[in-house]
Design a protein around this motif. Structure first.
Motif, short mmCIF file in Angstrom:
data_model
loop_
_atom_site.label_atom_id
_atom_site.label_comp_id
_atom_site.label_asym_id
_atom_site.label_seq_id
_atom_site.Cartn_x
_atom_site.Cartn_y
_atom_site.Cartn_z
N ILE A 18 -13.42 -2.13 3.02
CA ILE A 18 -13.30 -0.79 3.57
C ILE A 18 -14.67 -0.14 3.46
O ILE A 18 -15.29 -0.16 2.40
CB ILE A 18 -12.26 0.04 2.78
N SER A 19 -15.16 0.46 4.54
CA SER A 19 -16.50 1.07 4.50
C SER A 19 -16.44 2.49 5.05
O SER A 19 -15.41 3.13 5.02
CB SER A 19 -17.50 0.19 5.26
N THR A 20 -17.55 2.99 5.58
CA THR A 20 -17.72 4.40 5.91
C THR A 20 -17.06 4.88 7.21
O THR A 20 -17.18 6.04 7.55
CB THR A 20 -19.21 4.77 5.94
N ILE A 49 -4.08 4.92 -4.77
CA ILE A 49 -4.76 3.76 -4.19
C ILE A 49 -5.51 3.05 -5.30
O ILE A 49 -6.33 3.66 -5.99
CB ILE A 49 -5.74 4.19 -3.08
N GLN A 50 -5.24 1.77 -5.48
CA GLN A 50 -5.93 0.94 -6.47
C GLN A 50 -6.96 0.08 -5.74
O GLN A 50 -6.64 -0.55 -4.73
CB GLN A 50 -4.94 0.05 -7.23
N CYS A 51 -8.19 0.08 -6.26
CA CYS A 51 -9.31 -0.58 -5.59
C CYS A 51 -9.96 -1.61 -6.50
O CYS A 51 -9.89 -1.53 -7.73
CB CYS A 51 -10.37 0.45 -5.20
N GLN A 52 -10.66 -2.53 -5.88
CA GLN A 52 -11.51 -3.48 -6.60
C GLN A 52 -12.72 -3.79 -5.73
O GLN A 52 -12.80 -3.36 -4.58
CB GLN A 52 -10.75 -4.75 -6.95
N ASN A 53 -13.67 -4.48 -6.29
CA ASN A 53 -14.91 -4.83 -5.60
C ASN A 53 -15.61 -3.58 -5.05
O ASN A 53 -16.15 -3.59 -3.95
CB ASN A 53 -14.67 -5.84 -4.48
N LYS A 91 -13.70 -1.84 -10.46
CA LYS A 91 -12.29 -1.55 -10.23
C LYS A 91 -12.09 -0.05 -10.38
O LYS A 91 -12.81 0.60 -11.13
CB LYS A 91 -11.40 -2.28 -11.24
N GLY A 92 -11.13 0.51 -9.66
CA GLY A 92 -10.91 1.94 -9.77
C GLY A 92 -9.64 2.41 -9.09
O GLY A 92 -8.94 1.64 -8.44
N LEU A 121 -15.32 -1.14 -0.50
CA LEU A 121 -14.35 -1.51 -1.53
C LEU A 121 -13.19 -2.25 -0.89
O LEU A 121 -13.06 -2.27 0.32
CB LEU A 121 -13.85 -0.27 -2.29
N ASP A 122 -12.36 -2.84 -1.73
CA ASP A 122 -11.13 -3.49 -1.28
C ASP A 122 -9.95 -2.70 -1.82
O ASP A 122 -9.98 -2.24 -2.97
CB ASP A 122 -11.03 -4.92 -1.82
#
Length: 132
Positions: A18-20, A49-53, A91-92, A121-122
């Motif tokens: 996912i980008s801008t 929303i849980q994110c990684q990378n 991660k976030g 991010l993913d």
């Protein structure tokens, strides 16, 4: 006190890089699992929303639509800061508190569209908590 019926529309797919800019091919489907309901009105309370990378992103902008093409919105563009992990900052989580009635969720599915403020991010998982 009336019964409190809580549930969640949860993701049925993930999205990577996912980008801008909003990318319709990276929308996340949020589906509810309520039986014997053909049409429902909900009171949404939180989008998680849980994110990684996470790479270079510090915030996300989210919107939710009734349709996969993002033309019929139930939540317009809302930005929130990403809280990165204390141990692993790739991660976030991104949380948005809501107090919004979403009416006529006819096909029991909404579409989450996300973009970052920078980097990428993913999305690992997403959920929209609601009362009905």
């Amino acid at each position: 006190m009336a019964n409190l019926n809580l549930s969640v529309l949860s993701n049925t797919n993930t999205a990577t890089t996912i980008s801008t800019g909003y990318d319709l091919s990276k929308k996340v489907a949020l589906e509810m699992d309520l039986f014997a309901r053909s049409q429902i009105n909900i009171l949404a309370s939180m989008l998680e929303i849980q994110c990684q990378n996470i790479s270079g992103a510090s915030a996300v902008t989210c919107c939710i639509s009734r349709d996969p093409l993002g033309d019929d919105f139930v939540l317009t563009a809302t930005e929130t800061t990403i809280q990165t992990g204390l141990n692993d900052d790739t991660k976030g989580s991104a949380l948005i508190r809501l107090d919004v009635i979403i009416r006529d969720v006819n096909d029991k599915i909404l579409y989450l569209h996300v973009k970052t403020n920078a980097g990428n991010l993913d999305i690992v998982s997403a959920g929209l908590t609601f009362r009905y």
